[in-house]
Design a protein around this motif. Structure first.
Motif, PDB file in Angstrom:
ATOM      1  N   PHE A 160       0.853  -1.184   0.000  1.00  0.00           N
ATOM      2  CA  PHE A 160       0.000   0.000   0.000  1.00  0.00           C
ATOM      3  C   PHE A 160       0.889   1.234   0.000  1.00  0.00           C
ATOM      4  N   GLY A 161       0.559   2.195  -0.841  1.00  0.00           N
ATOM      5  CA  GLY A 161       1.296   3.446  -0.894  1.00  0.00           C
ATOM      6  C   GLY A 161       0.752   4.450   0.102  1.00  0.00           C
ATOM      7  N   VAL A 162       1.643   5.162   0.752  1.00  0.00           N
ATOM      8  CA  VAL A 162       1.270   6.224   1.690  1.00  0.00           C
ATOM      9  C   VAL A 162       2.212   7.410   1.479  1.00  0.00           C
ATOM     10  N   PRO A 163       1.732   8.628   1.763  1.00  0.00           N
ATOM     11  CA  PRO A 163       2.602   9.786   1.578  1.00  0.00           C
ATOM     12  C   PRO A 163       3.741   9.869   2.594  1.00  0.00           C
ATOM     13  N   ASP A 164       3.526   9.309   3.793  1.00  0.00           N
ATOM     14  CA  ASP A 164       4.538   9.412   4.856  1.00  0.00           C
ATOM     15  C   ASP A 164       4.524   8.124   5.680  1.00  0.00           C
ATOM     16  N   VAL A 165       5.472   7.250   5.421  1.00  0.00           N
ATOM     17  CA  VAL A 165       5.542   5.963   6.128  1.00  0.00           C
ATOM     18  C   VAL A 165       5.745   6.173   7.623  1.00  0.00           C
ATOM     19  N   HIS A 166       6.572   7.120   7.997  1.00  0.00           N
ATOM     20  CA  HIS A 166       6.826   7.358   9.423  1.00  0.00           C
ATOM     21  C   HIS A 166       5.545   7.760  10.161  1.00  0.00           C
ATOM     22  N   ALA A 167       4.748   8.632   9.548  1.00  0.00           N
ATOM     23  CA  ALA A 167       3.491   9.070  10.170  1.00  0.00           C
ATOM     24  C   ALA A 167       2.505   7.906  10.272  1.00  0.00           C
ATOM     25  N   GLU A 168       2.400   7.097   9.225  1.00  0.00           N
ATOM     26  CA  GLU A 168       1.499   5.941   9.262  1.00  0.00           C
ATOM     27  C   GLU A 168       1.965   4.915  10.287  1.00  0.00           C
ATOM     28  N   TYR A 169       3.266   4.729  10.377  1.00  0.00           N
ATOM     29  CA  TYR A 169       3.824   3.815  11.378  1.00  0.00           C
ATOM     30  C   TYR A 169       3.393   4.254  12.780  1.00  0.00           C
ATOM     31  N   GLU A 170       3.535   5.548  13.073  1.00  0.00           N
ATOM     32  CA  GLU A 170       3.148   6.080  14.384  1.00  0.00           C
ATOM     33  C   GLU A 170       1.645   5.910  14.616  1.00  0.00           C
ATOM     34  N   ARG A 171       0.833   6.281  13.634  1.00  0.00           N
ATOM     35  CA  ARG A 171      -0.623   6.202  13.768  1.00  0.00           C
ATOM     36  C   ARG A 171      -1.071   4.764  13.993  1.00  0.00           C
ATOM     37  N   LEU A 172      -0.560   3.845  13.190  1.00  0.00           N
ATOM     38  CA  LEU A 172      -0.993   2.448  13.287  1.00  0.00           C
ATOM     39  C   LEU A 172      -0.443   1.758  14.530  1.00  0.00           C
ATOM     40  N   THR A 173       0.765   2.112  14.947  1.00  0.00           N
ATOM     41  CA  THR A 173       1.317   1.547  16.176  1.00  0.00           C
ATOM     42  C   THR A 173       0.441   1.949  17.364  1.00  0.00           C
ATOM     43  N   LYS A 174       0.019   3.208  17.399  1.00  0.00           N
ATOM     44  CA  LYS A 174      -0.874   3.674  18.468  1.00  0.00           C
ATOM     45  C   LYS A 174      -2.218   2.957  18.427  1.00  0.00           C
ATOM     46  N   ALA A 175      -2.627   2.500  17.239  1.00  0.00           N
ATOM     47  CA  ALA A 175      -3.896   1.784  17.086  1.00  0.00           C
ATOM     48  C   ALA A 175      -3.747   0.295  17.392  1.00  0.00           C
ATOM     49  N   GLY A 176      -2.530  -0.132  17.778  1.00  0.00           N
ATOM     50  CA  GLY A 176      -2.313  -1.519  18.164  1.00  0.00           C
ATOM     51  C   GLY A 176      -1.831  -2.440  17.060  1.00  0.00           C
ATOM     52  N   VAL A 177      -1.495  -1.892  15.904  1.00  0.00           N
ATOM     53  CA  VAL A 177      -1.004  -2.706  14.788  1.00  0.00           C
ATOM     54  C   VAL A 177       0.441  -3.112  15.068  1.00  0.00           C
ATOM     55  N   THR A 178       0.751  -4.373  14.791  1.00  0.00           N
ATOM     56  CA  THR A 178       2.084  -4.913  15.038  1.00  0.00           C
ATOM     57  C   THR A 178       2.941  -4.841  13.782  1.00  0.00           C
ATOM     58  N   PHE A 179       4.050  -4.139  13.869  1.00  0.00           N
ATOM     59  CA  PHE A 179       5.000  -4.019  12.765  1.00  0.00           C
ATOM     60  C   PHE A 179       6.154  -4.983  12.975  1.00  0.00           C
ATOM     61  N   ARG A 180       6.759  -5.425  11.886  1.00  0.00           N
ATOM     62  CA  ARG A 180       7.931  -6.307  11.958  1.00  0.00           C
ATOM     63  C   ARG A 180       9.171  -5.526  12.344  1.00  0.00           C
ATOM     64  N   GLY A 181       9.122  -4.231  12.223  1.00  0.00           N
ATOM     65  CA  GLY A 181      10.220  -3.328  12.553  1.00  0.00           C
ATOM     66  C   GLY A 181       9.802  -1.927  12.166  1.00  0.00           C
ATOM     67  N   GLY A 182      10.636  -0.973  12.490  1.00  0.00           N
ATOM     68  CA  GLY A 182      10.323   0.408  12.146  1.00  0.00           C
ATOM     69  C   GLY A 182      10.527   0.675  10.670  1.00  0.00           C
ATOM     70  N   PRO A 183      10.159   1.862  10.224  1.00  0.00           N
ATOM     71  CA  PRO A 183      10.378   2.232   8.830  1.00  0.00           C
ATOM     72  C   PRO A 183      11.855   2.138   8.476  1.00  0.00           C
ATOM     73  N   ALA A 184      12.113   1.666   7.274  1.00  0.00           N
ATOM     74  CA  ALA A 184      13.489   1.506   6.802  1.00  0.00           C
ATOM     75  C   ALA A 184      13.600   2.057   5.385  1.00  0.00           C
ATOM     76  N   GLU A 185      14.782   2.544   5.067  1.00  0.00           N
ATOM     77  CA  GLU A 185      15.011   3.088   3.730  1.00  0.00           C
ATOM     78  C   GLU A 185      16.019   2.221   2.995  1.00  0.00           C
ATOM     79  N   ASP A 186      15.719   1.951   1.729  1.00  0.00           N
ATOM     80  CA  ASP A 186      16.635   1.239   0.846  1.00  0.00           C
ATOM     81  C   ASP A 186      16.558   1.915  -0.524  1.00  0.00           C
ATOM     82  N   PRO A 187      17.235   1.412  -1.533  1.00  0.00           N
ATOM     83  CA  PRO A 187      17.211   2.088  -2.834  1.00  0.00           C
ATOM     84  C   PRO A 187      15.807   2.270  -3.437  1.00  0.00           C
ATOM     85  N   SER A 188      14.834   1.466  -3.017  1.00  0.00           N
ATOM     86  CA  SER A 188      13.476   1.609  -3.563  1.00  0.00           C
ATOM     87  C   SER A 188      12.659   2.667  -2.822  1.00  0.00           C
TER      88      SER A 188
END
Length: 126
Positions: free
Chosen positions: A79-107
């Motif tokens: 899923f595309g989002v304008p700001d991964v960091h903001a979505e990570y924060e919002r969804l983490t607060k909503a109880g969503v489990t992430f495999r890790g924090g946002p990460a940057e690679d060549p893509s």
């Protein structure tokens, strides 16, 4: 020719519909609970937009595929989002489990979470 619909196999379409609409923010394109049929769309998109069918995984082939992807830790969809960091924060607060924090690679910047319905989902920054 255009993309009309795609699907993601889920363990429980009704529960997935609740998660995808109430937590993630998608909108209902079609809901027919009596047929276990739920299709969502991007927020604000018109009725002619691409639908995402929350497909029951009651077919053994589909269940094997869904379970194998999850066991391997591979996202079933992106899923595309304008700001991964903001979505990570919002969804983490909503109880969503992430495999890790946002990460940057060549893509670009991305993060992967568990939808609780049998899938890992990747967020990718637009």
């Amino acid at each position: 020719m255009r993309l009309k619909m795609c699907s993601i196999h889920v363990q429980d379409p009704a529960a997935a519909h609740t998660f995808y609409t109430e937590t993630l923010g998608f909108e209902t394109l079609m809901a027919m609970p009596e047929y276990n049929l739920f299709i969502i769309k991007d927020p604000g998109a018109d009725q002619g937009s691409v639908g995402l069918l929350l497909e029951p995984s009651d077919n053994p082939i589909a269940a094997d595929y869904m379970n194998a992807l999850h066991k391997a830790g591979l996202p079933a969809i992106v899923f595309g989002v304008p700001d991964v960091h903001a979505e990570y924060e919002r969804l983490t607060k909503a109880g969503v489990t992430f495999r890790g924090g946002p990460a940057e690679d060549p893509s670009g910047i991305s993060a992967v979470f568990d939808d609780g319905c049998g899938n890992f989902i990747q967020l990718h920054q637009d």
